[in-house]
Motif scaffolding. Structure first.
Motif, PDB file in Angstrom:
ATOM      1  N   UNK A 171      -0.489 -54.179  68.669  1.00  0.00           N
ATOM      2  CA  UNK A 171      -0.336 -53.288  67.637  1.00  0.00           C
ATOM      3  C   UNK A 171       0.210 -53.773  66.580  1.00  0.00           C
ATOM      4  N   UNK A 172       0.045 -53.456  65.529  1.00  0.00           N
ATOM      5  CA  UNK A 172       0.299 -54.170  64.119  1.00  0.00           C
ATOM      6  C   UNK A 172       0.384 -53.288  62.794  1.00  0.00           C
ATOM      7  N   UNK A 173       1.144 -53.561  61.806  1.00  0.00           N
ATOM      8  CA  UNK A 173       1.242 -52.732  60.841  1.00  0.00           C
ATOM      9  C   UNK A 173      -0.157 -52.713  59.969  1.00  0.00           C
ATOM     10  N   UNK A 211       0.576 -59.062  54.175  1.00  0.00           N
ATOM     11  CA  UNK A 211       1.801 -59.851  54.571  1.00  0.00           C
ATOM     12  C   UNK A 211       1.933 -60.439  55.845  1.00  0.00           C
ATOM     13  N   UNK A 212       2.781 -61.156  56.347  1.00  0.00           N
ATOM     14  CA  UNK A 212       3.072 -61.575  57.607  1.00  0.00           C
ATOM     15  C   UNK A 212       4.262 -60.968  58.206  1.00  0.00           C
ATOM     16  N   UNK A 213       4.317 -60.457  59.495  1.00  0.00           N
ATOM     17  CA  UNK A 213       5.421 -59.580  60.295  1.00  0.00           C
ATOM     18  C   UNK A 213       5.562 -60.302  61.568  1.00  0.00           C
ATOM     19  N   UNK A 233      -1.948 -66.389  70.981  1.00  0.00           N
ATOM     20  CA  UNK A 233      -2.630 -65.468  70.512  1.00  0.00           C
ATOM     21  C   UNK A 233      -2.111 -65.119  69.205  1.00  0.00           C
ATOM     22  N   UNK A 234      -0.889 -64.670  69.090  1.00  0.00           N
ATOM     23  CA  UNK A 234      -0.178 -64.164  67.866  1.00  0.00           C
ATOM     24  C   UNK A 234       0.014 -65.165  66.751  1.00  0.00           C
ATOM     25  N   UNK A 235       0.017 -66.462  67.147  1.00  0.00           N
ATOM     26  CA  UNK A 235      -0.015 -67.474  66.391  1.00  0.00           C
ATOM     27  C   UNK A 235      -1.495 -67.502  65.243  1.00  0.00           C
ATOM     28  N   UNK A 286      -1.763 -61.895  60.234  1.00  0.00           N
ATOM     29  CA  UNK A 286      -0.777 -61.206  59.803  1.00  0.00           C
ATOM     30  C   UNK A 286       0.576 -61.398  60.477  1.00  0.00           C
ATOM     31  N   UNK A 287       0.673 -62.459  61.282  1.00  0.00           N
ATOM     32  CA  UNK A 287       2.035 -62.698  61.911  1.00  0.00           C
ATOM     33  C   UNK A 287       2.797 -63.729  61.441  1.00  0.00           C
TER      34      UNK A 287
END
Length: 513
Positions: free
Chosen positions: A69-71, A134-136, A200-202, A206-207
């Motif tokens: 889930x992401x912005x 951006x990055x969240x 995976x998130x790395x 957008x992270x």
């Protein structure tokens, strides 16, 4: 037709007769971002796996399905339905070809008027929507015993709407999808899957993987603790009635686990008080509620246990709220349960905000944080407020500046100084780093050049009587073509130290050209 029942659900008693919550009555205060949702799968080639539903001895590399889930940039496409989240179960339970209409019959949840209605409701998420700019910060979510990555989709959507990326994988055993009783092997398997989620998130554009938190529900709220202990990039741990309270011996059996190395904030939200009749009939040790060996063993805070006045265990997750039958012996009326879940979402968001500030500055606003959580309806049960002795260093300061931007260096310095009165930023580091960056390019628009000037401007602000610092910033200004600024600072340097022959020579060149 034989319906598949998860082992944990065989514990549901026959007197759980009342209905589930109506999705339409749940009102969460979503943030300013639209929510995107995507699914993928990764392979862990370091571990083997067998698909038990295929009834085969064939061995393959471990599959890890991932939900994210992401912005999102905007509300685009069609909103997902709750039944789209339920369909995630098909892949995670190795029944990929099961028709969607059989999900309520086949898996965990009873089919009735309310569950059918809930499954048809629109959610906040849009499938594969474009991510916001951006990055969240990242939240690694650990689901409960043998549970789906989507079990708490409402909380995940809520956090994404407030600017977090949430990644989750199903809770699986070490060699097959079946767990083996909630032992150390199961905790190791889930903990290693959480590390894969971070990897995976790395890779996602957008992270911000400089800010990582983990949330675990039930057994996931045990497995995420050794994960945080052995992966030092985790900045905070949230437990949703996690098993770490009730069975810490499992975590202690995980290789490498050591509470002495646990140095991040820990917050546990526990279920409401269990009535005497339930304790007696279900043979539950009444002392479990009062013991908390892991929290008590953490060498420093902040660490908290808060109690919910309205939620029993299963209601900490979206699927439990919407699909699991109620226990008439202890469950509150539905309107109170719904309000309790809304309060839980707000309390988790407040906790993440506090953890993020602590990771940034090492400062915990004790009274403010505790006030926010108790105002959200939770009761403070246990607290360790003494912060560990981890005084910040100059390197900590400049790492924060790099993360938050050199343009904010004055604000960051003020915040560091307020949070850590003993923090000292000497002339030497400012001068060295400022010159390294400022002389890296003659292009004044270059990022390093701008950053070097930002460092040296702070230096002369903090040490206005330093001839050497005025000389350094003048040198950088001259190198980058800022003639007037260079003249001003060379003159200041010479006024403070008339014997500065280098400065006199440079000033003469500037004035004669």
């Amino acid at each position: 037709m034989i319906r598949f029942i998860a082992p944990a659900l065989l514990l549901v008693a026959s007197y759980c007769l009342t209905a589930q919550s109506d999705y339409a009555t749940i009102k969460l205060d979503y943030g300013g971002y639209a929510v995107g949702f995507t699914r993928t799968k990764t392979i862990d080639s370091s571990r083997i796996y067998r698909r038990v539903q295929d009834f085969t001895n064939a061995i393959q590399f471990r599959e890890v399905p991932i939900s994210v889930w992401y912005p999102a940039a905007a509300e685009e496409g069609t909103r997902l339905l709750v039944e789209d989240y339920l369909a995630v179960l098909k892949e995670e339970e190795e029944w990929e070809n099961l028709p969607d209409e059989f999900i309520l019959d086949w898996f965990y949840y009873p089919r009735n008027e309310i569950t059918e209605k809930n499954s048809r409701q629109s959610t906040q998420a849009f499938g594969n929507a474009a991510a916001a700019n951006g990055r969240f910060p990242v939240i690694i979510y650990a689901p409960s015993y043998h549970a789906s990555s989507s079990e708490n989709f409402m909380l995940c959507e809520y956090l994404a709407s407030h600017g977090y990326v949430v990644v989750a994988a199903p809770s699986r055993g070490s060699a097959t999808m079946r767990l083996t009783g909630g032992n150390a092997d199961d905790a190791v398997a889930q903990s290693r899957d959480l590390a894969l989620l971070f990897a995976h998130a790395h890779q996602l554009p957008y992270t911000d993987t400089g800010r990582v938190f983990t949330i675990g529900f039930s057994f996931g709220g045990l497995a995420n603790v050794p994960f945080a202990v052995t992966n030092r990039y985790v900045d905070g741990v949230i437990s949703l009635d996690g098993t770490i309270k009730y069975n810490p011996q499992v975590a202690e059996s995980v290789p490498g686990f050591d509470t002495e190395t646990f140095r991040v904030p820990f917050v546990h939200f526990r279920q409401k008080e269990i009535p005497e009749v339930v304790l007696e009939q279900d043979d539950i040790d009444p002392g479990l509620a009062e013991r908390f060996g892991f929290l008590d063993s953490i060498p420093g805070g902040p660490a908290y246990e808060f109690g919910s006045p309205s939620l029993t265990h299963g209601q900490f997750a979206s699927y439990g709220l919407l699909f699991e039958p109620r226990d008439s012996r202890q469950d509150a009326p539905d309107s109170i349960i719904v309000r309790g879940y809304e309060q839980l979402n707000r309390a988790v968001l407040h906790t993440l905000t506090a953890m993020d500030a602590y990771a940034d500055l090492g400062h915990w606003e004790t009274a403010g944080y505790e006030g926010l959580i108790t105002a959200s309806g939770f009761t403070l049960k246990r607290a360790k407020r003494k912060l560990p002795d981890n005084s910040v260093t100059v390197s900590d300061f400049f790492d924060t500046v790099r993360a938050d931007g050199f343009a904010n260096i004055d604000h960051i310095y003020d915040a560091f100084s307020a949070a850590h009165p003993a923090f000292a930023l000497g002339q030497g580091p400012l001068n060295t780093l400022g010159l390294q960056l400022g002389l890296a390019s003659k292009n004044s628009q270059d990022e390093a050049a701008r950053n070097g000037i930002a460092v040296l401007k702070l230096a002369v602000k903090l040490y206005p009587e330093s001839a050497n610092l005025h000389d350094s910033i003048a040198t950088v200004y001259k190198h980058q073509g800022f003639r007037a600024e260079a003249i001003y600072h060379f003159e200041r340097s010479l006024a403070l130290n008339p014997e500065n022959e280098y400065g006199r020579k440079q000033l003469g060149e500037l004035k004669n050209n």
